[in-house]
Write an enzyme that holds these catalytic residues in place. Sequence first.
Site, PDB file in Angstrom:
ATOM      1  N   GLU A 302       4.426 -12.250  -3.074  1.00 44.35           N
ATOM      2  CA  GLU A 302       4.309 -11.640  -4.399  1.00 44.35           C
ATOM      3  C   GLU A 302       3.098 -12.172  -5.157  1.00 44.35           C
ATOM      4  O   GLU A 302       2.373 -11.411  -5.808  1.00 44.35           O
ATOM      5  CB  GLU A 302       5.590 -11.886  -5.202  1.00 44.35           C
ATOM      6  CG  GLU A 302       6.838 -11.221  -4.637  1.00 44.35           C
ATOM      7  CD  GLU A 302       6.705  -9.713  -4.560  1.00 44.35           C
ATOM      8  OE1 GLU A 302       6.024  -9.120  -5.426  1.00 44.35           O
ATOM      9  OE2 GLU A 302       7.252  -9.109  -3.613  1.00 44.35           O
ATOM     10  N   ASP A 384       0.889  -9.833   2.693  1.00 44.56           N
ATOM     11  CA  ASP A 384       1.484 -10.529   3.844  1.00 44.56           C
ATOM     12  C   ASP A 384       0.459 -11.476   4.475  1.00 44.56           C
ATOM     13  O   ASP A 384       0.766 -12.637   4.791  1.00 44.56           O
ATOM     14  CB  ASP A 384       1.951  -9.516   4.896  1.00 44.56           C
ATOM     15  CG  ASP A 384       3.259  -8.833   4.514  1.00 44.56           C
ATOM     16  OD1 ASP A 384       3.936  -9.313   3.585  1.00 44.56           O
ATOM     17  OD2 ASP A 384       3.598  -7.816   5.151  1.00 44.56           O
TER      18      ASP A 384
END
Length: 443
Positions: A302, A384
């Site tokens: 995040e 990611d």
Amino acid sequence: MVGILGFLPALAQALDKPGFNWKSLIIGFSAAHYLFETYLSLRQYRVLQSESPPKALEGAIDQETFIKSQTYSRAKSKLGFFSSLYSFLLDTSFIFFDALPKFWGIAGTVLKLWAPARFTGEISQSVVFFLGYNFVSTLLTLPLSIYSTFVLEEKFGFNKQTPSLFITDFIKTQLLTVVIGGPLLSAFLKIIIYFGGQFFYYLWLFTLVFQIVAIVVYPILIQPLFNKVTPMEEGKIKTEVEKLAVQLKFPLKDLFVIDGSKRSAHSNAYFYGLPWKKHIVIYDTLIAKFEADEVVAVLAHELGHWALSHTTKMLIIQQIHLFTIFVLFSVFINNMSLYQSFGFGRQKPVMIGFILFSDILEPLNSVLAFALSLLSRKHEYEADAFAVKLNYARELSQALIKLHIQNLSTMDADWLYSSYHYSHPILPERLRAMKWKNEKKEE
């Protein structure tokens, strides 16, 4: 800018063709959109009938879990088929039977009978129309919401809401629509009426200021009406998240836990706030079901969105989109043929014009939604990769697998359906991108 937009009056005049059947055009757009969505959903439903996990998930997802996930996804898909057909028929009926002018007339009658004299005029009538129209639309779709919550989600063990909580949430939402929606719509219309042909500049600035105010006000005044948010207790998760924030120079002000389990067993985490003061919120279900390192890995992902300026980029795109919509609306706002096609005679209510304009814009919005989905998926891959560079590859992979298992998320998808609808890549794609290896399988 003025020179660039100088063609707008000529375009507005060219599009205002007396007798043009805008109603048929909008129904045609709506039908084409419904058929396209149904086609995509049918493609996806075929994938959901598979009984074998994708090869990339072999050893990570057991057969029983995969079958349960597929069953859950098919159940949601079936509800989606019915919901989209119901919405299409409802919207088409509203258009075909001239529901808009009838609701508009009722709103005017209500004002004349019960409102003080100072609350007459287009803005007051628009507010009454909006609140009444929204309430009726909500009631018409309420059975689907009840079924989804108390039948479908209940069947698969996700629903935690009680009927009383559902009703309370419904009442609170309707009250907030009145308290916030009414004044907001009034300001929206006032700006358009006051500034005339150049309203789009000022309307865009107004929406930008409102969004900034909402970021500040929502967690203080609105969120507590629905959820309890408490400071995270001392422990490994808090220590590691604060350490990560310092490492990334993330302006973390508060770390909260939200009682997501009050309504659902699904898990999530997010951050919000102004550029110089951010707050991280973690669902209690995530903390309860995941190891501390896995929770931190999810937050590393995040925070990757923040570090890579994804939120800023999306905000800029959103503002460009809003400004473009307002500019295009200025072309249709005085289109008499559009209003007359829907039974409004010589009336040109701005509120009605914006609703009809939104229907005309549906094909363009579909293309934009597709483009934004592609961009969002790209951002997810990058976030990611950001977490992987921070040495969270193993923990993030495990967390994503657990999230999909516990949420029974869709684990495979038709490429066209996922490209159009999904803001996140599916699990096999994300694991491949992170070069995940199944340790148990290698053993």
